[in-house]
Write a protein that holds these residues in place. Structure first.
Motif, mmCIF file in Angstrom:
data_model
loop_
_atom_site.group_PDB
_atom_site.id
_atom_site.type_symbol
_atom_site.label_atom_id
_atom_site.label_comp_id
_atom_site.label_asym_id
_atom_site.label_seq_id
_atom_site.Cartn_x
_atom_site.Cartn_y
_atom_site.Cartn_z
ATOM 1 N N ARG A 34 0.860 -1.184 0.000
ATOM 2 C CA ARG A 34 0.000 0.000 0.000
ATOM 3 C C ARG A 34 0.894 1.231 0.000
ATOM 4 O O ARG A 34 1.893 1.266 0.719
ATOM 5 N N PHE A 35 0.554 2.179 -0.832
ATOM 6 C CA PHE A 35 1.271 3.454 -0.841
ATOM 7 C C PHE A 35 0.351 4.518 -0.272
ATOM 8 O O PHE A 35 -0.851 4.503 -0.531
ATOM 9 N N ARG A 36 0.925 5.453 0.459
ATOM 10 C CA ARG A 36 0.161 6.630 0.856
ATOM 11 C C ARG A 36 0.576 7.757 -0.083
ATOM 12 O O ARG A 36 1.762 8.099 -0.159
ATOM 13 N N THR A 37 -0.384 8.297 -0.795
ATOM 14 C CA THR A 37 -0.055 9.372 -1.742
ATOM 15 C C THR A 37 0.144 10.670 -0.968
ATOM 16 O O THR A 37 -0.171 10.749 0.215
ATOM 17 N N ARG A 38 0.612 11.693 -1.654
ATOM 18 C CA ARG A 38 0.890 12.958 -0.975
ATOM 19 C C ARG A 38 -0.386 13.604 -0.440
ATOM 20 O O ARG A 38 -0.376 14.355 0.513
ATOM 21 N N ILE A 42 -4.754 6.231 0.342
ATOM 22 C CA ILE A 42 -4.021 4.968 0.322
ATOM 23 C C ILE A 42 -4.264 4.270 -1.014
ATOM 24 O O ILE A 42 -5.409 4.087 -1.433
ATOM 25 N N VAL A 43 -3.174 3.910 -1.696
ATOM 26 C CA VAL A 43 -3.282 3.166 -2.964
ATOM 27 C C VAL A 43 -2.842 1.731 -2.701
ATOM 28 O O VAL A 43 -1.733 1.500 -2.221
ATOM 29 N N GLN A 44 -3.721 0.795 -2.980
ATOM 30 C CA GLN A 44 -3.359 -0.616 -2.817
ATOM 31 C C GLN A 44 -2.744 -1.066 -4.144
ATOM 32 O O GLN A 44 -3.449 -1.273 -5.134
ATOM 33 N N ALA A 45 -1.409 -1.201 -4.169
ATOM 34 C CA ALA A 45 -0.726 -1.538 -5.428
ATOM 35 C C ALA A 45 -0.666 -3.047 -5.638
ATOM 36 O O ALA A 45 -0.776 -3.526 -6.767
ATOM 37 N N LEU A 46 -0.464 -3.810 -4.570
ATOM 38 C CA LEU A 46 -0.394 -5.274 -4.680
ATOM 39 C C LEU A 46 -1.272 -5.888 -3.591
ATOM 40 O O LEU A 46 -1.307 -5.396 -2.466
ATOM 41 N N GLY A 63 0.835 -7.611 -17.531
ATOM 42 C CA GLY A 63 -0.322 -7.084 -16.819
ATOM 43 C C GLY A 63 -0.542 -5.653 -17.234
ATOM 44 O O GLY A 63 0.383 -4.993 -17.699
ATOM 45 N N PRO A 64 -1.768 -5.155 -17.060
ATOM 46 C CA PRO A 64 -2.066 -3.792 -17.506
ATOM 47 C C PRO A 64 -1.267 -2.746 -16.750
ATOM 48 O O PRO A 64 -0.800 -2.991 -15.639
ATOM 49 N N SER A 65 -1.143 -1.591 -17.361
ATOM 50 C CA SER A 65 -0.391 -0.495 -16.749
ATOM 51 C C SER A 65 -0.979 -0.163 -15.373
ATOM 52 O O SER A 65 -2.191 -0.095 -15.205
ATOM 53 N N GLY A 66 -0.115 -0.016 -14.404
ATOM 54 C CA GLY A 66 -0.558 0.366 -13.059
ATOM 55 C C GLY A 66 -0.965 -0.804 -12.175
ATOM 56 O O GLY A 66 -1.447 -0.602 -11.062
ATOM 57 N N CYS A 67 -0.756 -2.045 -12.662
ATOM 58 C CA CYS A 67 -1.203 -3.203 -11.861
ATOM 59 C C CYS A 67 -0.173 -3.609 -10.812
ATOM 60 O O CYS A 67 -0.407 -4.552 -10.056
ATOM 61 N N GLY A 68 0.960 -2.952 -10.756
ATOM 62 C CA GLY A 68 1.902 -3.229 -9.671
ATOM 63 C C GLY A 68 3.118 -4.046 -10.067
ATOM 64 O O GLY A 68 3.861 -4.516 -9.196
ATOM 65 N N LYS A 69 3.394 -4.174 -11.369
ATOM 66 C CA LYS A 69 4.543 -4.980 -11.818
ATOM 67 C C LYS A 69 5.858 -4.395 -11.298
ATOM 68 O O LYS A 69 6.704 -5.104 -10.748
ATOM 69 N N THR A 70 6.027 -3.074 -11.517
ATOM 70 C CA THR A 70 7.270 -2.429 -11.067
ATOM 71 C C THR A 70 7.365 -2.480 -9.544
ATOM 72 O O THR A 70 8.451 -2.701 -8.986
ATOM 73 N N THR A 71 6.242 -2.313 -8.874
ATOM 74 C CA THR A 71 6.242 -2.373 -7.401
ATOM 75 C C THR A 71 6.726 -3.743 -6.942
ATOM 76 O O THR A 71 7.567 -3.846 -6.035
ATOM 77 N N LEU A 72 6.229 -4.791 -7.568
ATOM 78 C CA LEU A 72 6.659 -6.143 -7.202
ATOM 79 C C LEU A 72 8.167 -6.298 -7.424
ATOM 80 O O LEU A 72 8.896 -6.804 -6.568
ATOM 81 N N ASP A 182 12.785 -4.801 -15.847
ATOM 82 C CA ASP A 182 11.513 -4.078 -15.912
ATOM 83 C C ASP A 182 11.367 -3.431 -17.285
ATOM 84 O O ASP A 182 11.906 -2.353 -17.522
ATOM 85 N N GLU A 183 10.659 -4.094 -18.166
ATOM 86 C CA GLU A 183 10.463 -3.621 -19.551
ATOM 87 C C GLU A 183 11.770 -3.148 -20.165
ATOM 88 O O GLU A 183 11.858 -2.019 -20.675
ATOM 89 N N PRO A 184 12.796 -3.982 -20.151
ATOM 90 C CA PRO A 184 14.119 -3.511 -20.574
ATOM 91 C C PRO A 184 14.169 -3.108 -22.044
ATOM 92 O O PRO A 184 15.014 -2.317 -22.437
ATOM 93 N N THR A 215 7.111 -7.233 -19.070
ATOM 94 C CA THR A 215 6.920 -6.713 -20.422
ATOM 95 C C THR A 215 5.444 -6.408 -20.665
ATOM 96 O O THR A 215 4.574 -6.978 -20.004
ATOM 97 N N HIS A 216 5.182 -5.507 -21.609
ATOM 98 C CA HIS A 216 3.803 -5.274 -22.039
ATOM 99 C C HIS A 216 3.480 -6.115 -23.266
ATOM 100 O O HIS A 216 2.365 -6.076 -23.770
ATOM 101 N N SER A 217 4.471 -6.830 -23.780
ATOM 102 C CA SER A 217 4.261 -7.597 -25.008
ATOM 103 C C SER A 217 4.020 -9.071 -24.684
ATOM 104 O O SER A 217 4.908 -9.749 -24.156
ATOM 105 N N PRO A 233 -5.700 -6.022 -13.070
ATOM 106 C CA PRO A 233 -5.611 -4.580 -12.778
ATOM 107 C C PRO A 233 -5.596 -4.314 -11.276
ATOM 108 O O PRO A 233 -5.948 -5.172 -10.481
ATOM 109 N N ARG A 234 -5.224 -3.083 -10.934
ATOM 110 C CA ARG A 234 -5.052 -2.657 -9.557
ATOM 111 C C ARG A 234 -6.271 -2.964 -8.693
ATOM 112 O O ARG A 234 -7.376 -2.664 -9.119
ATOM 113 N N PRO A 235 -6.159 -3.479 -7.472
ATOM 114 C CA PRO A 235 -4.880 -3.838 -6.869
ATOM 115 C C PRO A 235 -4.321 -5.094 -7.500
ATOM 116 O O PRO A 235 -5.028 -6.077 -7.693
#
Ligand SMILES: Nc1ncnc2c1ncn2[C@@H]1O[C@H](COP(=O)(O)OP(=O)(O)OP(=O)(O)O)[C@@H](O)[C@H]1O
Ligand SMILES: [Mg+2]
Length: 281
Positions: A34-38, A42-46, A63-72, A182-184, A215-217, A233-235
């Motif tokens: 969970r992230f707390r935004t400014r 609270i954003v539940q990312a995973l 997974g779709p954009s914003g689903c938490g791949k980079t967070t993981l 991460d999407e290299p 990857t998105h592909s 998708p999120r979370p």
């Protein structure tokens, strides 16, 4: 029911004990982020992410954009802490960046004032470990990636694909067991991307690493992976794990096999029509 006492192991400790008995190199159990935004929201990312990855396995993640791949990936890299649950490497909770885990991001982020060779040597340079052996490894990695003639060039003299190859060499410099990507190849044109897919497969067969490749592909995920992890998708949760039952070695011809098309369609059908637009299909 037993009352919860100070001696009772925490949920996190129980999870760690439960997974440390197994032989997986990477273990993720009930992972929450969970992230707390400014603005205080609270954003539940995973949410409740569970995943086991064996040694030398190549796992693609789509997974779709914003689903938490980079967070993981950042949690596995020790760059972000889990809010709950457990993420372990070799049975140890990931608390900080580990020397046996390296990361490659979408942008190569090379130091513009360093030569190609010095960029690759940076991880050992920072630790005061520069030696003849590290020079030899850097040179060998660069030659393997087809950059043997470019060691004295500067990043601005290289194409985007070449810069990303330098970043991969830099990540491999300290011979990590795990390579997180991460999407290299996300910023590269299609032909360069295909070439780097082949080079990555060649590298993986030689250097034998455990790879998590975001990857998105969908075709790229299937071509490279032993398994494809599909996130919702999120979370972000894992909605499916698809084994890629196509033998190796694989090549670009693999993409014309009927089984390849079936697997891509299977994964594609897991996303709603509105999400398909977000993918490079
Ligand atoms: N530091 C942060 N603070 C607040 N929210 C964050 C932070 N990092 C990520 N998020 C949120 O967490 C969610 C997951 O983000 P993440 O970057 O992991 O997604 P992603 O699947 O990698 O997306 P993409 O495919 O676009 O790269 C998003 O809603 C994002 O806004
Ligand atoms: Mg991302």
């Amino acid at each position: 029911m037993m009352p919860f006492s100070a001696e009772s192991p925490s949920k996190q400790q129980c999870l760690i004990d439960a997974v440390s008995a197994t032989a997986n190199l990477i273990e993720v159990r009930g992972l929450e982020k969970r992230f707390r935004t400014r603005s205080g929201e609270i954003v539940q990312a995973l949410s409740d992410v569970n995943l086991d990855i064996g040694e030398n396995e190549f796992v693609s993640v789509v997974g779709p954009s914003g689903c938490g791949k980079t967070t993981l990936l950042r949690i596995l890299a020790g760059l972000e802490q889990a809010s709950d649950g457990a993420a372990l490497v070799a049975g140890e909770t990931i608390a900080e960046p580990r020397p046996d885990v390296a990361v490659v991001f979408q942008q190569a982020t090379l130091l513009p004032w360093n030569t190609v060779l010095d960029n690759v040597l940076l991880p050992v340079q920072l630790r005061g470990e520069r030696s003849r052996a590290s020079m030899d490894r850097a040179t060998a990695l660069l030659s393997f990636m087809g950059l043997g003639e470019f060691t004295k060039k500067y990043p601005f003299e290289l194409s985007g694909g070449m810069q990303q190859r330098v970043a991969i060499c830099r990540a491999l410099m300290r011979d990590p067991k795990i390579l997180l990507m991460d999407e290299p190849f996300g910023a590269l044109d299609a032909m360069t991307r295909e070439r780097l897919n082949l080079e990555l497969m060649r590298l993986w067969s030689e250097e034998k690493k455990t790879v998590i490749f975001i990857t998105h592909s969908i075709p790229e995920a299937v071509l490279l992976g032993d398994r494809v992890v599909v996130m919702s998708p999120r979370p972000g949760r894992i909605s499916a794990i698809v084994p890629v039952d196509i033998p190796r070695p694989r090549s670009l011809k693999t993409m014309s096999l009927p089984r390849f098309g079936v697997l891509c369609d299977e994964i594609r059908s897991m996303f709603g029509a509105e999400l398909q637009a977000a993918f490079s299909l």
